[in-house]
Design a protein around this motif. Sequence first.
Motif, PDB file in Angstrom:
ATOM      1  N   SER A  51      51.750  48.797  50.558  1.00  0.00           N
ATOM      2  CA  SER A  51      53.101  48.439  51.418  1.00  0.00           C
ATOM      3  C   SER A  51      52.484  47.928  52.664  1.00  0.00           C
ATOM      4  O   SER A  51      53.001  47.321  53.489  1.00  0.00           O
ATOM      5  CB  SER A  51      54.014  49.454  51.454  1.00  0.00           C
ATOM      6  OG  SER A  51      53.519  50.676  51.752  1.00  0.00           O
ATOM      7  N   ALA A  52      51.506  48.862  53.519  1.00  0.00           N
ATOM      8  CA  ALA A  52      51.146  48.777  54.765  1.00  0.00           C
ATOM      9  C   ALA A  52      50.214  47.370  54.796  1.00  0.00           C
ATOM     10  O   ALA A  52      50.647  46.676  55.899  1.00  0.00           O
ATOM     11  CB  ALA A  52      50.111  49.988  55.263  1.00  0.00           C
ATOM     12  N   ALA A  53      49.596  47.006  53.843  1.00  0.00           N
ATOM     13  CA  ALA A  53      48.737  45.751  53.817  1.00  0.00           C
ATOM     14  C   ALA A  53      49.864  44.560  53.564  1.00  0.00           C
ATOM     15  O   ALA A  53      49.686  43.638  54.350  1.00  0.00           O
ATOM     16  CB  ALA A  53      47.752  45.709  52.553  1.00  0.00           C
ATOM     17  N   VAL A  54      50.642  44.618  52.941  1.00  0.00           N
ATOM     18  CA  VAL A  54      51.749  43.638  52.680  1.00  0.00           C
ATOM     19  C   VAL A  54      52.544  43.471  54.163  1.00  0.00           C
ATOM     20  O   VAL A  54      52.660  42.332  54.675  1.00  0.00           O
ATOM     21  CB  VAL A  54      52.783  43.966  51.701  1.00  0.00           C
ATOM     22  CG1 VAL A  54      53.963  42.800  51.790  1.00  0.00           C
ATOM     23  CG2 VAL A  54      52.465  44.094  50.343  1.00  0.00           C
ATOM     24  N   GLY A  93      50.219  43.472  46.103  1.00  0.00           N
ATOM     25  CA  GLY A  93      50.347  44.933  46.256  1.00  0.00           C
ATOM     26  C   GLY A  93      51.206  45.491  44.976  1.00  0.00           C
ATOM     27  O   GLY A  93      51.060  46.632  44.749  1.00  0.00           O
ATOM     28  N   ALA A  94      52.059  44.629  44.220  1.00  0.00           N
ATOM     29  CA  ALA A  94      52.874  45.163  43.165  1.00  0.00           C
ATOM     30  C   ALA A  94      51.978  45.448  41.854  1.00  0.00           C
ATOM     31  O   ALA A  94      52.144  46.462  41.316  1.00  0.00           O
ATOM     32  CB  ALA A  94      53.840  44.153  42.651  1.00  0.00           C
ATOM     33  N   LEU A  95      50.867  44.441  41.876  1.00  0.00           N
ATOM     34  CA  LEU A  95      49.994  44.681  40.761  1.00  0.00           C
ATOM     35  C   LEU A  95      49.053  46.128  41.012  1.00  0.00           C
ATOM     36  O   LEU A  95      48.851  46.843  40.212  1.00  0.00           O
ATOM     37  CB  LEU A  95      48.864  43.709  40.765  1.00  0.00           C
ATOM     38  CG  LEU A  95      49.543  42.446  40.193  1.00  0.00           C
ATOM     39  CD1 LEU A  95      48.588  41.077  39.904  1.00  0.00           C
ATOM     40  CD2 LEU A  95      50.204  42.533  38.572  1.00  0.00           C
ATOM     41  N   ALA A  96      48.842  46.319  42.277  1.00  0.00           N
ATOM     42  CA  ALA A  96      48.148  47.664  42.546  1.00  0.00           C
ATOM     43  C   ALA A  96      48.789  48.949  42.401  1.00  0.00           C
ATOM     44  O   ALA A  96      48.388  49.829  41.666  1.00  0.00           O
ATOM     45  CB  ALA A  96      47.727  47.558  43.925  1.00  0.00           C
ATOM     46  N   VAL A  97      50.117  48.853  42.411  1.00  0.00           N
ATOM     47  CA  VAL A  97      51.005  49.695  42.276  1.00  0.00           C
ATOM     48  C   VAL A  97      51.168  50.076  40.616  1.00  0.00           C
ATOM     49  O   VAL A  97      51.246  51.337  40.415  1.00  0.00           O
ATOM     50  CB  VAL A  97      52.419  49.586  42.876  1.00  0.00           C
ATOM     51  CG1 VAL A  97      53.306  50.820  42.451  1.00  0.00           C
ATOM     52  CG2 VAL A  97      52.219  49.641  44.472  1.00  0.00           C
ATOM     53  N   LEU A  98      51.303  49.054  40.068  1.00  0.00           N
ATOM     54  CA  LEU A  98      51.169  49.239  38.507  1.00  0.00           C
ATOM     55  C   LEU A  98      49.985  49.919  37.972  1.00  0.00           C
ATOM     56  O   LEU A  98      50.268  50.403  36.781  1.00  0.00           O
ATOM     57  CB  LEU A  98      51.618  47.759  38.007  1.00  0.00           C
ATOM     58  CG  LEU A  98      52.846  47.180  38.205  1.00  0.00           C
ATOM     59  CD1 LEU A  98      52.919  45.770  37.628  1.00  0.00           C
ATOM     60  CD2 LEU A  98      54.132  48.017  37.380  1.00  0.00           C
ATOM     61  N   GLY A 226      43.692  43.173  55.808  1.00  0.00           N
ATOM     62  CA  GLY A 226      42.028  43.589  55.815  1.00  0.00           C
ATOM     63  C   GLY A 226      42.135  44.932  56.627  1.00  0.00           C
ATOM     64  O   GLY A 226      41.443  45.989  56.129  1.00  0.00           O
ATOM     65  N   THR A 227      42.542  44.610  57.666  1.00  0.00           N
ATOM     66  CA  THR A 227      42.529  45.863  59.058  1.00  0.00           C
ATOM     67  C   THR A 227      43.175  46.840  58.393  1.00  0.00           C
ATOM     68  O   THR A 227      42.334  48.062  58.805  1.00  0.00           O
ATOM     69  CB  THR A 227      42.593  45.131  60.338  1.00  0.00           C
ATOM     70  OG1 THR A 227      44.103  45.040  60.479  1.00  0.00           O
ATOM     71  CG2 THR A 227      42.002  44.084  60.788  1.00  0.00           C
ATOM     72  N   VAL A 228      44.317  46.818  57.976  1.00  0.00           N
ATOM     73  CA  VAL A 228      45.240  47.837  57.568  1.00  0.00           C
ATOM     74  C   VAL A 228      44.352  48.750  56.601  1.00  0.00           C
ATOM     75  O   VAL A 228      44.201  50.018  56.424  1.00  0.00           O
ATOM     76  CB  VAL A 228      46.474  47.543  57.094  1.00  0.00           C
ATOM     77  CG1 VAL A 228      47.064  48.553  56.456  1.00  0.00           C
ATOM     78  CG2 VAL A 228      47.313  46.797  58.224  1.00  0.00           C
ATOM     79  N   LEU A 229      43.739  47.913  55.562  1.00  0.00           N
ATOM     80  CA  LEU A 229      43.228  48.598  54.328  1.00  0.00           C
ATOM     81  C   LEU A 229      41.819  49.328  54.760  1.00  0.00           C
ATOM     82  O   LEU A 229      41.571  50.579  54.195  1.00  0.00           O
ATOM     83  CB  LEU A 229      42.783  47.508  53.209  1.00  0.00           C
ATOM     84  CG  LEU A 229      43.848  46.893  52.390  1.00  0.00           C
ATOM     85  CD1 LEU A 229      43.565  45.651  51.802  1.00  0.00           C
ATOM     86  CD2 LEU A 229      44.680  47.862  51.749  1.00  0.00           C
ATOM     87  N   ILE A 230      41.330  48.903  55.675  1.00  0.00           N
ATOM     88  CA  ILE A 230      39.988  49.231  56.287  1.00  0.00           C
ATOM     89  C   ILE A 230      40.499  50.715  57.065  1.00  0.00           C
ATOM     90  O   ILE A 230      39.958  51.738  56.702  1.00  0.00           O
ATOM     91  CB  ILE A 230      39.223  48.456  57.154  1.00  0.00           C
ATOM     92  CG1 ILE A 230      38.606  47.490  56.482  1.00  0.00           C
ATOM     93  CG2 ILE A 230      38.255  49.214  58.236  1.00  0.00           C
ATOM     94  CD1 ILE A 230      37.927  46.680  57.376  1.00  0.00           C
TER      95      ILE A 230
END
Length: 420
Positions: A51-54, A93-98, A226-230
């Motif tokens: 969600s933070a990446a979105v 993001g939804a696919l990652a959550v699934l 990408g910065t959020v994910l890092i």
Amino acid sequence: MIALLRAAVPLFFAMVMGMIGSMVVTSVLGQHDTVTLAAFAVMTAVLNPASAAVQGALRGLGPFVAPHQDDPAAAVAVVRDARWLSLSVGTIGALAVLCVPLLAVVTGVPGEVVRELGLLPHLLAVYLLVFASTGGASTILIALGRSRNVFWPTLTFGGVLSVLTITLVPRLGLTGVGLAWVVGGAAAAVVASLNLRRALGGPIGQSRPRVREILNLAKVSVPLAGTVLIKFGVLGVVTFAASTTSIRDTAAHAVLTTLTGVMMMASLSIAQVSVPEIARARDVSGARRANRTAALLAVIASAVAAGVLFVFGEQVLAVFTDDAAVRERVLGLLPLMMLASMGDAAQAVQGTGLTALKRSGVSLVYFAIAYGLLVVAAVPVARIWGLTGLWAAVAAANWLLLALQGTGFHRHSAKVPVTA
């Protein structure tokens, strides 16, 4: 300065409402069942960065909308393109959550915890798609100078989430949390869409995707994600490194991390409202002046929070833990935590300034450098110098990132064209 502060206050309270909603969920689940709370913790390990990446990707829309602040109707085409981009990012993001149940099994999470997840991954995937369907309404409202309107969708989400969680969890467990999240997200999306329509002066409608324009948005938005994910990934490694020290230090690290998150809310709200000011600057000095003002306000906000902690530290820490040894450890590390937080606050403003200049890819490189060094050093530093060394490393990474981001903003702001 006053204008920035006035615009940032509603955003700050919106973030507080979001945090309160999450705290209510955690509290209710903790009282419901330990396995349920453990399953929710596994879920949030993926939901939070997703969600933070979105959200990070949607913040990249600001510099494209801000130039139309005086003529909001002209931004409608950009808003339509933003919807296509946000739905694309939201789908990922939804696919990652699934995939959370599969990831849990692979990483050795106990079977009873995995089974407890039930329908929660599917419901939270729906929530992310609902959130993405707004097309970054909050970012667009901020860019149009309507930051006050951002508070109401967040208030709606936090209120609905809290009430439905309290009502549904005793009977439905984690499924109740998922339903609360979906309903709260849908209600917030409706409020945000109504506010956005009012700001734009009419209906938004939809159009066929303009591939070139969407790609231009993605060049700024995707590096932000990408910065959020890092950052999430590296801070996860830092938490793991802290867990190799001792139980007391691990608990102290958890408290320090929570306090850092609270302190960062004010800085992030100030950074976000600075985007339209920098994006609309008529010359180099105007862009740099807006950036300096935002950085000063962010540091002042961090200093005020630090002062509160120094004066009322014991009382504040009593809310988080009743272990006197943990509180003593946290109090001893407060100066280092505050040093790290101030560096983080200032670098966030510089990074957001680069986003306003449509140079978020540069910020991504700086994050990779500073936090890459931190991820390499975290475990060895924790083993040799313990939690004190670990927080010193975090502070050093944040101040290095500040130096990189600040230098980058100064260099790229020199390219701001002078307008009549």
